[in-house]
Design an enzyme around this catalytic site. Structure first.
Site, PDB file in Angstrom:
ATOM      1  N   SER A  41       0.927  -1.259  -0.174  1.00 53.96           N
ATOM      2  CA  SER A  41      -0.095  -0.231  -0.108  1.00 53.96           C
ATOM      3  C   SER A  41       0.709   1.279  -0.189  1.00 53.96           C
ATOM      4  O   SER A  41       2.141   1.337   0.358  1.00 53.96           O
ATOM      5  CB  SER A  41      -0.793  -0.068   1.159  1.00 53.96           C
ATOM      6  OG  SER A  41       0.168   0.160   2.178  1.00 53.96           O
ATOM      7  N   LYS A  42       0.393   2.342  -0.301  1.00 57.36           N
ATOM      8  CA  LYS A  42       0.834   3.672  -0.687  1.00 57.36           C
ATOM      9  C   LYS A  42       1.394   3.933   0.901  1.00 57.36           C
ATOM     10  O   LYS A  42       2.536   4.777   0.886  1.00 57.36           O
ATOM     11  CB  LYS A  42      -0.268   4.488  -0.980  1.00 57.36           C
ATOM     12  CG  LYS A  42       0.102   5.236  -2.111  1.00 57.36           C
ATOM     13  CD  LYS A  42      -0.496   6.530  -2.500  1.00 57.36           C
ATOM     14  CE  LYS A  42      -1.142   6.507  -3.923  1.00 57.36           C
ATOM     15  NZ  LYS A  42      -2.365   7.126  -4.232  1.00 57.36           N
ATOM     16  N   ARG A  43       0.761   3.694   1.862  1.00 58.01           N
ATOM     17  CA  ARG A  43       1.059   4.188   3.244  1.00 58.01           C
ATOM     18  C   ARG A  43       2.545   3.595   3.777  1.00 58.01           C
ATOM     19  O   ARG A  43       3.165   4.461   4.290  1.00 58.01           O
ATOM     20  CB  ARG A  43       0.101   3.510   4.205  1.00 58.01           C
ATOM     21  CG  ARG A  43      -0.457   4.719   5.083  1.00 58.01           C
ATOM     22  CD  ARG A  43      -1.665   4.220   6.141  1.00 58.01           C
ATOM     23  NE  ARG A  43      -2.740   3.438   4.985  1.00 58.01           N
ATOM     24  CZ  ARG A  43      -3.094   2.307   5.284  1.00 58.01           C
ATOM     25  NH1 ARG A  43      -2.971   1.779   6.579  1.00 58.01           N
ATOM     26  NH2 ARG A  43      -4.246   2.040   4.620  1.00 58.01           N
ATOM     27  N   GLN A  44       3.055   2.593   3.150  1.00 55.63           N
ATOM     28  CA  GLN A  44       4.352   2.089   3.289  1.00 55.63           C
ATOM     29  C   GLN A  44       5.363   2.463   2.531  1.00 55.63           C
ATOM     30  O   GLN A  44       6.368   1.925   2.436  1.00 55.63           O
ATOM     31  CB  GLN A  44       4.261   0.530   3.820  1.00 55.63           C
ATOM     32  CG  GLN A  44       3.341   0.226   5.026  1.00 55.63           C
ATOM     33  CD  GLN A  44       3.705  -1.205   5.636  1.00 55.63           C
ATOM     34  OE1 GLN A  44       4.684  -1.686   5.257  1.00 55.63           O
ATOM     35  NE2 GLN A  44       2.806  -1.516   6.375  1.00 55.63           N
ATOM     36  N   GLY A  45       5.197   3.195   1.428  1.00 54.48           N
ATOM     37  CA  GLY A  45       6.135   3.572   0.501  1.00 54.48           C
ATOM     38  C   GLY A  45       5.500   3.777  -0.990  1.00 54.48           C
ATOM     39  O   GLY A  45       4.328   3.836  -0.876  1.00 54.48           O
TER      40      GLY A  45
END
Ligand code: GLU
Length: 502
Positions: free
Chosen positions: A261-265
């Protein structure tokens, strides 16, 4: 029997950037097709007009082409099976939908979204999996709605959707090329909407029609589409079409094994391009997200051509593939280490020119942009940079004067006599002939020994004044590349600046 020519497709929705997962899907489809001497096709799935993003199609295709994935047929290059954009194929879907209606495999549904939501809530409350309650399933298809009602609504012009009628109590089965046999029970399948009230087909319907008409032999796509398989297979059955072969690729995971996901990179391929990763590295890395050549192979670096030769769906795993940025960085380093200097020069020259256009340098532009000079910089820095652009940015001292000196390093390396030693050693450098790594090293050792000093008393200060920083390639080679004039100027200027600071 003549074997059918392999045809695969990448079918993105033009809703934004190319996701790394999308690149992997496209790449596997491409590799498989090319390995089998077949064709790779791009089809744009824009049936959800509300999510359509301007320029997304161009960007997706451009990014794929950047990665070396060029389609044999696409909206841009055309082909014998076009149009390749679903919104240009509406008449085709309509025609096939009529056939389903005629064959009583589909029916009109006038339920409003409020009704559907109410029904959903009710089923959830009862602990049931929400499904359409078949209110509008006509009597002649086993439902309770009289056809006169349907005609009435039609005449009134009430908006409707068209749903497929999923047969009760059948099991739907297929053999996934990665997962093996997969079976579904039809009672879990909803009467999927095929045509929306805006006259556009749903993804499920359009993709099955197109996959058949465009004669794809293999559908390779993400695991998230596996649950849609029974709907798709039923459609093939309704039409009496033989389905293609299917392969559902494993999920991409964050290092903590959650869904990527975008949240982690970053997840957009463009973000990685912007950071400076080369297309070879990205393609190599993405290829390894779920595929490997097999036990006993140590190889980790592959060119696109090698991937075409070696790729096989049998070697794609079922387990989720972890997106490991360290591996990506490692691959980029391998790439830089083995890339011919001439190729690196081609990449960095425009960057260097741009830097030179906006920043002054006392060095001869002709010299520092020459292949000979750049080659030396590349060989000194190859092991030290993470990206090609760092040959210019990270080693900027080969092109520009240091503007400041690493504060801490100065504190650590300067003693009361350092500036005097530097001045004296400068006069040695002035007459050194030739001015080379070997002669500089020998001269430095000869200079410190009679004074009872260690080479380090000069090595560190010289590096700091020549480059501004306390780390880098071999000092002597760096000084040789910079040249006598630049070294003497930098040392003099540094000594002056530091002396002024006291
Ligand atoms: N348009 C779908 C997507 O965006 C394609 C799924 C498929 O390959 O069937 O992923």
């Amino acid at each position: 029997m003549v074997a059918q020519r392999v045809r695969t497709r990448f079918a993105p929705s033009p809703t934004g950037y190319l996701h790394v997962g999308g690149l992997r899907t496209a790449l596997y489809n491409y590799l498989f097709a090319k390995k089998m001497k077949g064709d790779f096709i791009i089809r744009i799935e824009d049936t959800d007009q509300s999510r359509k993003v301007e320029d997304a199609q161009r960007n997706l295709i451009k990014t794929l082409e950047w990665a070396g994935i060029v389609a044999d047929e696409s909206p841009e290059h055309g082909g014998n099976y076009g149009p390749y954009v679903q919104s240009e194929r509406l008449h085709i879907y309509r025609q096939y939908c009529d056939r389903l209606l005629e064959d009583k495999n589909a029916y009109y549904c006038f339920s409003t979204s409020e009704e559907l939501e109410e029904n959903r809530q009710l089923q959830l409350k009862q602990g049931l999996q929400p499904k359409y309650n078949r209110k509008w399933l006509p009597e002649e298809m086993g439902g309770s709605m009289p056809s006169s009602e349907v005609r009435k609504k039609m005449a009134e012009g009430v908006p409707y959707v068209i749903r497929m009628k999923v047969p009760d109590y059948v099991s739907v089965w297929f053999e996934d090329m990665i997962r093996g046999p997969v079976e579904f029970d039809s009672s879990t399948i909803d009467d999927q909407v095929l045509m929306k009230s805006d006259g556009f087909p749903t993804y499920h319907f359009a993709s099955v029609i197109d996959d058949h008409l465009m004669e794809f032999t293999h559908i390779i796509r993400g695991e998230e589409w596996l649950p849609s398989m029974p709907k798709h297979l039923l459609l093939y059955e309704f039409f009496g079409w033989e389905p293609p072969r299917f392969a559902h690729l494993p999920l991409l995971l964050n290092p903590d094994r959650s869904k990527l996901s975008k949240r982690q990179g970053d997840v957009a391929v463009e973000d990685y391009i912007r950071k400076g990763y080369s297309c070879d590295t990205i393609v190599n890395f993405v290829a390894m997200l779920g595929w490997n050549e097999g036990e006993g192979t140590e190889q980790e670096v592959y060119s696109l051509q090698e991937l075409i030769e070696k790729f096989s769906l049998e070697r794609v795993g079922k387990a989720g593939a972890v997106f490991n940025v360290e591996k990506l960085n490692w691959l980029e380093k391998q790439y830089i280490k083995s890339r011919p200097a001439a190729d690196i020069i081609r990449t960095i020259k425009p960057l260097l020119s741009a830097e030179l256009a906006r920043k002054e340098t006392p060095l001869s532009k002709e010299v520092i942009t020459s292949d000979r000079y750049l080659e030396q910089v590349i060989e000194l820095m190859r092991e030290r940079v993470g990206f090609e652009h760092e040959f210019v940015t990270f080693s900027s001292y080969f092109f520009f004067e240091p503007e400041a000196y690493e504060e801490e390093a100065v504190q650590k390396r300067w003693t009361a006599g350092t500036n005097t030693l530097l001045r004296e050693f400068s006069s040695v450098l002035e007459t050194l002939d030739p001015f080379s790594a070997e002669t500089i090293e020998a001269a430095l050792k000869e200079f410190v020994a009679p004074r009872g000093l260690k080479p380090a008393v000069l090595i560190h200060p010289l590096r700091i004044l020549a480059s501004g920083v306390s780390f880098g390639p071999s000092l002597y080679h760096m000084l040789e590349v910079l040249g006598r004039e630049a070294v003497l100027r930098r040392v003099a200027k540094g000594v002056e600046r530091l002396a002024a600071q006291g």
